[in-house]
Scaffold this motif. Sequence first.
Motif, mmCIF file in Angstrom:
data_model
loop_
_atom_site.group_PDB
_atom_site.id
_atom_site.type_symbol
_atom_site.label_atom_id
_atom_site.label_comp_id
_atom_site.label_asym_id
_atom_site.label_seq_id
_atom_site.Cartn_x
_atom_site.Cartn_y
_atom_site.Cartn_z
ATOM 1 N N THR A 24 27.352 -15.479 7.635
ATOM 2 C CA THR A 24 26.602 -14.620 8.546
ATOM 3 C C THR A 24 27.491 -13.448 8.930
ATOM 4 O O THR A 24 28.632 -13.642 9.357
ATOM 5 C CB THR A 24 26.159 -15.397 9.798
ATOM 6 O OG1 THR A 24 25.340 -16.488 9.380
ATOM 7 C CG2 THR A 24 25.376 -14.511 10.748
ATOM 8 N N LEU A 25 26.953 -12.239 8.761
ATOM 9 C CA LEU A 25 27.703 -11.014 9.051
ATOM 10 C C LEU A 25 26.878 -10.091 9.926
ATOM 11 O O LEU A 25 25.656 -10.020 9.790
ATOM 12 C CB LEU A 25 28.028 -10.277 7.748
ATOM 13 C CG LEU A 25 28.844 -11.042 6.718
ATOM 14 C CD1 LEU A 25 28.867 -10.278 5.404
ATOM 15 C CD2 LEU A 25 30.251 -11.244 7.239
ATOM 16 N N ALA A 26 27.540 -9.358 10.796
ATOM 17 C CA ALA A 26 26.890 -8.325 11.616
ATOM 18 C C ALA A 26 27.238 -6.977 11.011
ATOM 19 O O ALA A 26 28.413 -6.585 10.992
ATOM 20 C CB ALA A 26 27.370 -8.406 13.052
ATOM 21 N N GLU A 27 26.230 -6.300 10.462
ATOM 22 C CA GLU A 27 26.439 -4.999 9.825
ATOM 23 C C GLU A 27 25.269 -4.077 10.138
ATOM 24 O O GLU A 27 24.262 -4.513 10.689
ATOM 25 C CB GLU A 27 26.589 -5.144 8.307
ATOM 26 C CG GLU A 27 27.870 -5.824 7.868
ATOM 27 C CD GLU A 27 29.121 -4.997 8.120
ATOM 28 O OE1 GLU A 27 29.021 -3.758 8.284
ATOM 29 O OE2 GLU A 27 30.211 -5.601 8.165
ATOM 30 N N ARG A 28 25.373 -2.818 9.745
ATOM 31 C CA ARG A 28 24.336 -1.824 10.037
ATOM 32 C C ARG A 28 23.241 -1.774 8.980
ATOM 33 O O ARG A 28 22.166 -1.260 9.234
ATOM 34 C CB ARG A 28 24.978 -0.453 10.170
ATOM 35 C CG ARG A 28 25.918 -0.392 11.376
ATOM 36 C CD ARG A 28 26.634 0.895 11.452
ATOM 37 N NE ARG A 28 25.663 1.974 11.675
ATOM 38 C CZ ARG A 28 25.946 3.136 12.183
ATOM 39 N NH1 ARG A 28 27.177 3.411 12.511
ATOM 40 N NH2 ARG A 28 25.014 4.037 12.351
ATOM 41 N N SER A 29 23.501 -2.280 7.770
ATOM 42 C CA SER A 29 22.505 -2.203 6.702
ATOM 43 C C SER A 29 22.687 -3.360 5.727
ATOM 44 O O SER A 29 23.732 -4.031 5.723
ATOM 45 C CB SER A 29 22.631 -0.884 5.943
ATOM 46 O OG SER A 29 23.849 -0.863 5.205
ATOM 47 N N PHE A 30 21.680 -3.551 4.877
ATOM 48 C CA PHE A 30 21.771 -4.563 3.826
ATOM 49 C C PHE A 30 22.961 -4.272 2.918
ATOM 50 O O PHE A 30 23.729 -5.168 2.561
ATOM 51 C CB PHE A 30 20.481 -4.569 2.986
ATOM 52 C CG PHE A 30 19.313 -5.232 3.666
ATOM 53 C CD1 PHE A 30 19.070 -6.581 3.494
ATOM 54 C CD2 PHE A 30 18.455 -4.499 4.461
ATOM 55 C CE1 PHE A 30 17.988 -7.199 4.097
ATOM 56 C CE2 PHE A 30 17.372 -5.106 5.073
ATOM 57 C CZ PHE A 30 17.135 -6.457 4.898
ATOM 58 N N GLU A 31 23.121 -3.009 2.535
ATOM 59 C CA GLU A 31 24.202 -2.613 1.640
ATOM 60 C C GLU A 31 25.570 -2.863 2.260
ATOM 61 O O GLU A 31 26.480 -3.358 1.592
ATOM 62 C CB GLU A 31 24.073 -1.131 1.254
ATOM 63 C CG GLU A 31 22.851 -0.820 0.430
ATOM 64 C CD GLU A 31 21.606 -0.512 1.269
ATOM 65 O OE1 GLU A 31 21.607 -0.731 2.505
ATOM 66 O OE2 GLU A 31 20.617 -0.048 0.683
ATOM 67 N N ALA A 32 25.716 -2.519 3.540
ATOM 68 C CA ALA A 32 26.989 -2.735 4.227
ATOM 69 C C ALA A 32 27.329 -4.215 4.296
ATOM 70 O O ALA A 32 28.486 -4.608 4.144
ATOM 71 C CB ALA A 32 26.950 -2.120 5.623
ATOM 72 N N ALA A 33 26.326 -5.051 4.504
ATOM 73 C CA ALA A 33 26.553 -6.502 4.548
ATOM 74 C C ALA A 33 26.996 -7.018 3.184
ATOM 75 O O ALA A 33 27.893 -7.862 3.088
ATOM 76 C CB ALA A 33 25.296 -7.228 5.018
ATOM 77 N N ALA A 34 26.384 -6.509 2.113
ATOM 78 C CA ALA A 34 26.752 -6.929 0.763
ATOM 79 C C ALA A 34 28.205 -6.567 0.452
ATOM 80 O O ALA A 34 28.977 -7.403 -0.031
ATOM 81 C CB ALA A 34 25.814 -6.285 -0.259
#
Length: 78
Positions: A24-34
Motif C-alpha cells: 500500500t502506497l500513498a501517491e498522487r497518481s497511478f503512475e507515481a504509485a507504479a
Amino acid sequence: MSQAAETRQFSVHARHVDAHHARTLAERSFEAAAVAYVEDLHDVGDGGEISVIVRELDSGHEHCFRIDLESGEAAPCA
C-alpha cells in the motif's frame, strides 16, 4: 490544498506475483504509485522492464503499467 490531501492510497504488486504480495502506497497518481513501487519496494534485476498492477483503494479502479527499469518511465500494459 496540502500535499497530503492530494495523495491517494494505492495497492501495487508485480503482475507476475499474486495480489496478496501487494504494497500500500500513498501517491498522487497511478503512475507515481507504479514507479514508487519499483524504486522502493520491489527487488529488481538487471535492466529490462517489469509490469505492475496498481489499484486505487477508494475507487477500486485498476491499471497495469510497464516500467522501464533503466529510465523509470511508465507506460500502459499492452
